[in-house]
Every structure is written in structure tokens, then in C-alpha cells.
Design a protein around this motif. Structure first.
Motif, mmCIF file in Angstrom:
data_model
loop_
_atom_site.group_PDB
_atom_site.id
_atom_site.type_symbol
_atom_site.label_atom_id
_atom_site.label_comp_id
_atom_site.label_asym_id
_atom_site.label_seq_id
_atom_site.Cartn_x
_atom_site.Cartn_y
_atom_site.Cartn_z
ATOM 1 N N GLY A 122 0.904 -1.384 -0.286
ATOM 2 C CA GLY A 122 -0.017 0.690 -0.034
ATOM 3 C C GLY A 122 0.557 1.257 -0.196
ATOM 4 N N THR A 126 1.418 3.370 -2.417
ATOM 5 C CA THR A 126 0.909 4.194 -2.864
ATOM 6 C C THR A 126 -0.358 4.756 -2.086
ATOM 7 N N GLY A 127 -0.391 4.726 -1.293
ATOM 8 C CA GLY A 127 -0.969 5.277 -0.304
ATOM 9 C C GLY A 127 -1.237 6.698 1.178
ATOM 10 N N SER A 128 -1.394 6.953 1.387
ATOM 11 C CA SER A 128 -1.285 8.056 2.912
ATOM 12 C C SER A 128 -0.233 7.612 3.625
ATOM 13 N N GLY A 177 1.326 -0.904 -4.943
ATOM 14 C CA GLY A 177 0.336 0.490 -5.522
ATOM 15 C C GLY A 177 -1.143 -0.489 -5.688
ATOM 16 N N ALA A 223 -2.058 -3.868 -8.363
ATOM 17 C CA ALA A 223 -2.848 -4.818 -7.623
ATOM 18 C C ALA A 223 -3.324 -5.449 -9.170
ATOM 19 N N LEU A 237 1.606 -9.758 -5.780
ATOM 20 C CA LEU A 237 1.579 -9.304 -4.798
ATOM 21 C C LEU A 237 1.350 -9.974 -3.165
ATOM 22 N N ALA A 251 -0.091 -1.873 4.470
ATOM 23 C CA ALA A 251 -1.408 0.122 4.073
ATOM 24 C C ALA A 251 -1.956 -0.311 3.650
ATOM 25 N N GLY A 259 -9.212 -1.085 3.975
ATOM 26 C CA GLY A 259 -10.041 -1.977 3.154
ATOM 27 C C GLY A 259 -9.375 -3.616 3.678
ATOM 28 N N ALA A 312 -1.023 -1.214 10.047
ATOM 29 C CA ALA A 312 -2.354 -0.439 9.889
ATOM 30 C C ALA A 312 -3.387 -0.325 9.124
ATOM 31 N N LYS A 358 -6.423 -1.126 9.750
ATOM 32 C CA LYS A 358 -7.013 -2.121 10.562
ATOM 33 C C LYS A 358 -8.416 -2.553 10.495
ATOM 34 N N GLU A 359 -8.976 -2.378 9.507
ATOM 35 C CA GLU A 359 -9.819 -3.787 8.795
ATOM 36 C C GLU A 359 -9.668 -5.123 8.407
ATOM 37 N N GLY A 401 -6.251 9.011 3.635
ATOM 38 C CA GLY A 401 -7.123 8.260 2.300
ATOM 39 C C GLY A 401 -8.231 8.860 2.720
ATOM 40 N N ILE A 413 -10.937 6.443 5.515
ATOM 41 C CA ILE A 413 -10.395 6.730 6.419
ATOM 42 C C ILE A 413 -10.767 8.331 7.082
ATOM 43 N N MET A 415 1.076 11.105 12.093
ATOM 44 C CA MET A 415 1.379 9.498 11.241
ATOM 45 C C MET A 415 2.681 9.587 11.008
HETATM 46 P P1 NDP Z 1 -4.975 5.109 1.315
HETATM 47 O O1 NDP Z 1 -6.564 4.686 0.315
HETATM 48 O O2 NDP Z 1 -4.165 6.465 0.877
HETATM 49 O O3 NDP Z 1 -4.163 4.157 -0.041
HETATM 50 C C1 NDP Z 1 -4.507 2.544 0.651
HETATM 51 C C2 NDP Z 1 -3.633 1.664 -0.659
HETATM 52 O O4 NDP Z 1 -3.832 0.538 -0.382
HETATM 53 C C3 NDP Z 1 -2.726 2.385 -1.543
HETATM 54 O O5 NDP Z 1 -1.939 2.283 -1.587
HETATM 55 C C4 NDP Z 1 -3.951 1.755 -2.474
HETATM 56 O O6 NDP Z 1 -3.503 1.777 -3.819
HETATM 57 C C5 NDP Z 1 -3.986 0.685 -1.810
HETATM 58 N N1 NDP Z 1 -4.928 -0.831 -2.195
HETATM 59 C C6 NDP Z 1 -6.350 -0.194 -1.715
HETATM 60 N N2 NDP Z 1 -7.278 -1.062 -1.945
HETATM 61 C C7 NDP Z 1 -6.138 -2.176 -2.757
HETATM 62 C C8 NDP Z 1 -6.404 -3.863 -3.210
HETATM 63 N N3 NDP Z 1 -7.737 -4.094 -3.276
HETATM 64 N N4 NDP Z 1 -5.730 -4.065 -3.476
HETATM 65 C C9 NDP Z 1 -3.728 -3.767 -3.486
HETATM 66 N N5 NDP Z 1 -3.478 -2.610 -2.927
HETATM 67 C C10 NDP Z 1 -4.699 -1.261 -2.593
HETATM 68 O O7 NDP Z 1 -5.531 4.872 2.790
HETATM 69 P P2 NDP Z 1 -4.628 5.055 4.212
HETATM 70 O O8 NDP Z 1 -3.169 5.148 3.830
HETATM 71 O O9 NDP Z 1 -4.953 6.169 4.804
HETATM 72 O O10 NDP Z 1 -4.972 3.827 5.341
HETATM 73 C C11 NDP Z 1 -4.330 2.948 4.739
HETATM 74 C C12 NDP Z 1 -4.503 1.839 5.742
HETATM 75 O O11 NDP Z 1 -4.143 2.441 7.194
HETATM 76 C C13 NDP Z 1 -6.165 1.290 6.156
HETATM 77 O O12 NDP Z 1 -6.740 0.423 6.720
HETATM 78 C C14 NDP Z 1 -6.444 2.701 7.543
HETATM 79 O O13 NDP Z 1 -7.716 2.823 7.627
HETATM 80 C C15 NDP Z 1 -5.241 3.172 8.342
HETATM 81 N N6 NDP Z 1 -5.040 3.997 8.931
HETATM 82 C C16 NDP Z 1 -4.687 4.936 7.882
HETATM 83 C C17 NDP Z 1 -4.503 6.154 9.105
HETATM 84 C C18 NDP Z 1 -3.806 7.484 8.152
HETATM 85 O O14 NDP Z 1 -3.057 8.680 8.808
HETATM 86 N N7 NDP Z 1 -3.989 7.515 6.456
HETATM 87 C C19 NDP Z 1 -3.636 5.904 10.708
HETATM 88 C C20 NDP Z 1 -4.336 4.693 10.884
HETATM 89 C C21 NDP Z 1 -4.742 3.956 10.317
HETATM 90 P P3 NDP Z 1 -3.434 2.611 -5.458
HETATM 91 O O15 NDP Z 1 -3.710 4.349 -4.419
HETATM 92 O O16 NDP Z 1 -2.417 2.584 -5.843
HETATM 93 O O17 NDP Z 1 -4.961 2.124 -5.728
#
Ligand code: NDP
Ligand code: MG
Length: 392
Positions: A10, A12-14, A37, A59, A85, A99, A102, A122, A124-125, A206, A209, A267
Motif C-alpha cells: 500500500g 501509494t497510500g497516505s 500499489g 494489484a 502481490l 497499509a 479495507g 496500519a 485496521k479493517e 485516504g 478513513i 503519522m
Molecule cells: P489510502 O486510501 O491513502 O491508501 C490505500 C492503499 O491501499 C493504496 O496504496 C492503495 O493503492 C492500496 N489498495 C487499495 N485497495 C487495494 C487492493 N484491493 N489491492 C491492493 N492494494 C490496494 O489509505 P490510508 O493510507 O489512509 O490507510 C491505509 C490503512 O491504514 C487503512 O486501513 C486505514 O484505516 C489505516 N490507517 C490510516 C491512517 C492515516 O493516517 N492515513 C491512520 C491510521 C490507520 P492505490 O491508491 O494505488 O489504488
């Protein structure tokens, strides 16, 4: 000192980007082994070019060729799809950051556990739907799980200092920022937009969340996270709204003492803690909390009339993990439906509650003892939620 190898699921996420940011602050300590990603191919390519991991996976298989082409003139090995993956998760590393948002992060997280010494969790789901299974796998491979979520990271630190017998703890408080709408009345919230709901006052996160923070469902999920991770009764858990997000969690002792975990709301601080654990390493570039500048700390009770979602999760824990899986599944569908403008803000809770009421009664806790069965209940609950959504 040999560098530690880090994988980020994950990336590419936050959370993923924040983790990469901390890693970049310590080039002498860490190297990025692998990143993944979901759909954001442009960002994944740019992160691969910047951090030069040995492996990168996307993915969505449709992007395989694009990724392959972009990495052609490097040593980076490219993978795609769930299988890709999984291959990346099987590369042995020191630490893996889990990270993916979902429950879709659950499968790959499980695959990663045997291949890392520390799992920085991270997602949590995934944690709340499958905790005993995750924990059992981690015990089997002696992988230590460290919580990234700021409240749980604070609690983890607070609990490090003593071996706390259960009866010493009277109460555990998680704080909630309240999100962008706290203080508004119920009617005010009927017509809020996704853009307003995702504009979090203190954190940049993201979309899902951020919306969970606006409904306070995030705090409901975190209550489950705390109950499971720290093995405490939900009766000992409570929430206080603390808009400043400076105090993240508090431990109330049976003798009247309270310990609180504070840091600047960024974070990268809990992520850095987990990357260095058990060492405490100086972080010049991370912000410090200036309490004199803040002056006062404010706390208030949760307004459950306006924000009932945490109650749903308190009830779900009491019912059993099957109910947690159903509520989480419904919420994954309803949050996306709200973001897609299909339902209103209050419908999120109404539908989550209705689905949990109806569907959880069809299962028991014995029905969710394997990852497959967790995912089956999740899929079924999502199907039923989508069906109910057709009436909206
Ligand atoms: P984002 O939406 O910013 O990022 C989610 C990441 O998961 C991205 O890299 C996304 O890829 C990837 N992703 C989503 N669906 C899939 C899939 N089906 N297969 C593979 N990769 C996938 O989320 P956050 O970073 O904000 O949060 C991530 C986790 O951390 C969550 O569970 C959240 O509850 C938890 N969390 C987040 C906090 C925060 O400050 N952001 C704080 C505490 C917990 P792409 O974007 O390339 O599609
Ligand atoms: Mg949190």
C-alpha cells in the motif's frame, strides 16, 4: 550496521507515502525492498524511480505492461495482480508495513507474516476482522506486530513500561478528533458533501478513513482494534472527543493515576516509532509538540445522537467477531456509496446498523475461524448491503 530491508504494502497510500518519507530520512538504516500499489500506476512508477526497490507490484493487472516498461532500464522486478502481490509478500525482509485500505489488505498481510520479523500494522479493517488468525500466524513465525494507528501506537508505548495485570487498568480512553463536522447538529449534516466530509481538520489521510473520521465510525473500528490488540474488555474502553489530536490515548489506573500518550499529530511519528522499535532513534525532521504554545487541552463527551457509529461497534464486539465483520463490510460499501453520491451522510450509519442487525444474526463466532470464512462473511454482507442500496 547492516541496513534493514523494508516492504511497503500500500505504498501509494497516505500511510505508505509517510512510511517512505521516514525511510528516506534514514538512508544509513533502511532500504526499500519492495513496494505495492492498487490502481495508482503513475504514483507507483514515480515511487519506484525515487526509492529504487528491488521489487514492485501493482494489484490491477491492466497496468502490468506500463509498469514493466517504466522499470525496463533498471534492476527492479515487476509483478501484478493478487498473485504478484503475494510473491512480493514472500520476499524475506526485516519489516513489512501493512497499509492497504479495507479488508482487501487481509490476504496479502497474512502472506507476509511468515517472511518478516516485524509487521507494522496500519490496515485496521484487516486487524478487526481477523485478529485471532493474524495473531496465531504471527506467534507461529515469531513475527512481532506493531500498531501504526496513532491511538494504539500511543497505548502500546504506554503499556511498554510496566507489565500491567489486567485488574490494574480501570479504563482506556481513545481520543477522537471529531472530524470536520463535530459540533454541528443532526439536521446540518443531512446534505454534507464528500469533499466536506473528507476535509479532515488535523490529518491528511485516504478518502475512506477520512470519511470514517467524519462519521466517527473510525473510532468505532479503533475501539475494536484496541479491544482485540490489547485483549481488553470493551467495558473498559471509552472515547473522548479531543479536537486538537494531541493526546492520542490515556490509560487510567485503578489507583487514580492516568498516563497519557501525546505527540504532534503527524503519522510519521508512530510510523518512525515502529520502524525503529525497540530502539528510540532521534528524529530531527519530525515536528515537536509545543505545549506552551497550545496552552490548553480540551476534551468533551461524544455526541452519540449525531454520531452513533461507535455504539454500533461497541455492540458488535459484544455480539462477536462475526458481527464486527458484517458491520465493517457494510461500512466499506456505504462509505463508497456516499463518496459516489449515492446516499446521504446519515444513511451510512442507518444502512450499517440495519445490515449488522439482519446479517450478524445469521452467523456465530464459530463461522469466522479461517481467513476464507472471514472473507465469505464479508462478501455476503457486501452483497446484501449492495442489494439494500438499490432502494436508495
Ligand atoms: P489510502 O486510501 O491513502 O491508501 C490505500 C492503499 O491501499 C493504496 O496504496 C492503495 O493503492 C492500496 N489498495 C487499495 N485497495 C487495494 C487492493 N484491493 N489491492 C491492493 N492494494 C490496494 O489509505 P490510508 O493510507 O489512509 O490507510 C491505509 C490503512 O491504514 C487503512 O486501513 C486505514 O484505516 C489505516 N490507517 C490510516 C491512517 C492515516 O493516517 N492515513 C491512520 C491510521 C490507520 P492505490 O491508491 O494505488 O489504488
Ligand atoms: Mg487512529
Amino acid at each position: 550496521m547492516e541496513k534493514e530491508k523494508i516492504t511497503i504494502l500500500g505504498a501509494t497510500g497516505s500511510i505508505g507515502k509517510n512510511a517512505l518519507d521516514v525511510i528516506a530520512m534514514h538512508p544509513e538504516r533502511f532500504e526499500v525492498e519492495a513496494i505495492t500499489g492498487g490502481n495508482n500506476i503513475e504514483l507507483l512508477i514515480s515511487l519506484a524511480q525515487q526509492y529504487r526497490p528491488k521489487y514492485v507490484a501493482i494489484a490491477n493487472e491492466d497496468y502490468y505492461n506500463q509498469l514493466k516498461e517504466a522499470c525496463n532500464h533498471s534492476d527492479i522486478q515487476v509483478f501484478a495482480g493478487q498473485k504478484g502481490l503475494k510473491e512480493v509478500a514472500h520476499i524475506p525482509v526485516d519489516r513489512t508495513v501493512a497499509a492497504i485500505s479495507g479488508i482487501s489488505g487481509l490476504g496479502v498481510l497474512m502472506e507476509a507474516i511468515p517472511f518478516c520479523n516485524y509487521l507494522l500494522l496500519a490496515s485496521k479493517e484487516a486487524l478487526i476482522t481477523a485478529w485471532p488468525i493474524i495473531k496465531q500466524e504471527a506467534n507461529k513465525y515469531q513475527t512481532q506486530i506493531l500498531p501504526i494507528d496513532s491511538e494504539h501506537n500511543s497505548l502500546f508505548q504506554l503499556m511498554q513500561t510496566d507489565m500491567l495485570p489486567d485488574n490494574w487498568i480501570e479504563k482506556i480512553i481513545l481520543t477522537a478528533s471529531g472530524g470536520p463536522f463535530y459540533g454541528h447538529n443532526y439536521e446540518d449534516l443531512s446534505n454534507v458533501t464528500p469533499a466536506q466530509a473528507c476535509r479532515h481538520p488535523n490529518w491528511s489521510m485516504g478518502a475512506k478513513i477520512s470519511l470514517d473520521s467524519a462519521t466517527l465510525m473510525n473510532k468505532g473500528l479503533e475501539i475494536v482494534e484496541a479491544a482485540y490488540f490489547f485483549n481488553v474488555s470493551p467495558k473498559k474502553l471509552d472515547i473522548l472527543v479531543h479536537k486538537q489530536s494531541v493526546v492520542h490515548a490515556m490509560l487510567y489506573y485503578c489507583n487514580g493515576n492516568i498516563k497519557a500518550g501525546l505527540n504532534y499529530p503527524d503519522m510519521r511519528i508512530p510510523i518512525a516509532y515502529c520502524l525503529h522499535y525497540p530502539q528510540c532513534v532521534e528524529e530531527h525532521q519530525l515536528p515537536r509538540l509545543d505545549l506552551a504554545e497550545i496552552g490548553e487541552l480540551h476534551f468533551e463527551q461524544v455526541d452519540y445522537t449525531c454520531f452513533p457509529s461507535p455504539k454500533l461497534m461497541f455492540n458488535a464486539i459484544e455480539q462477536g467477531r462475526h458481527a464486527v465483520i458484517v458491520a465493517n463490510a457494510a461500512n466499506e460499501i456505504t462509505t463508497h456509496a456516499f463518496l459516489d453520491l449515492k446516499i446521504g451522510f446519515h444513511d451510512i450509519y442507518k444502512i450499517n446498523e440495519k445490515i449488522t442487525d439482519i446479517i450478524a444474526a445469521q452467523f456465530t463466532v464459530n463461522d469466522c475461524q479461517s481467513i476464507e470464512s472471514v472473507l465469505d462473511i464479508d462478501t455476503y454482507s457486501k452483497m446484501r448491503t449492495n442489494k439494500l442500496l438499490q432502494q436508495y
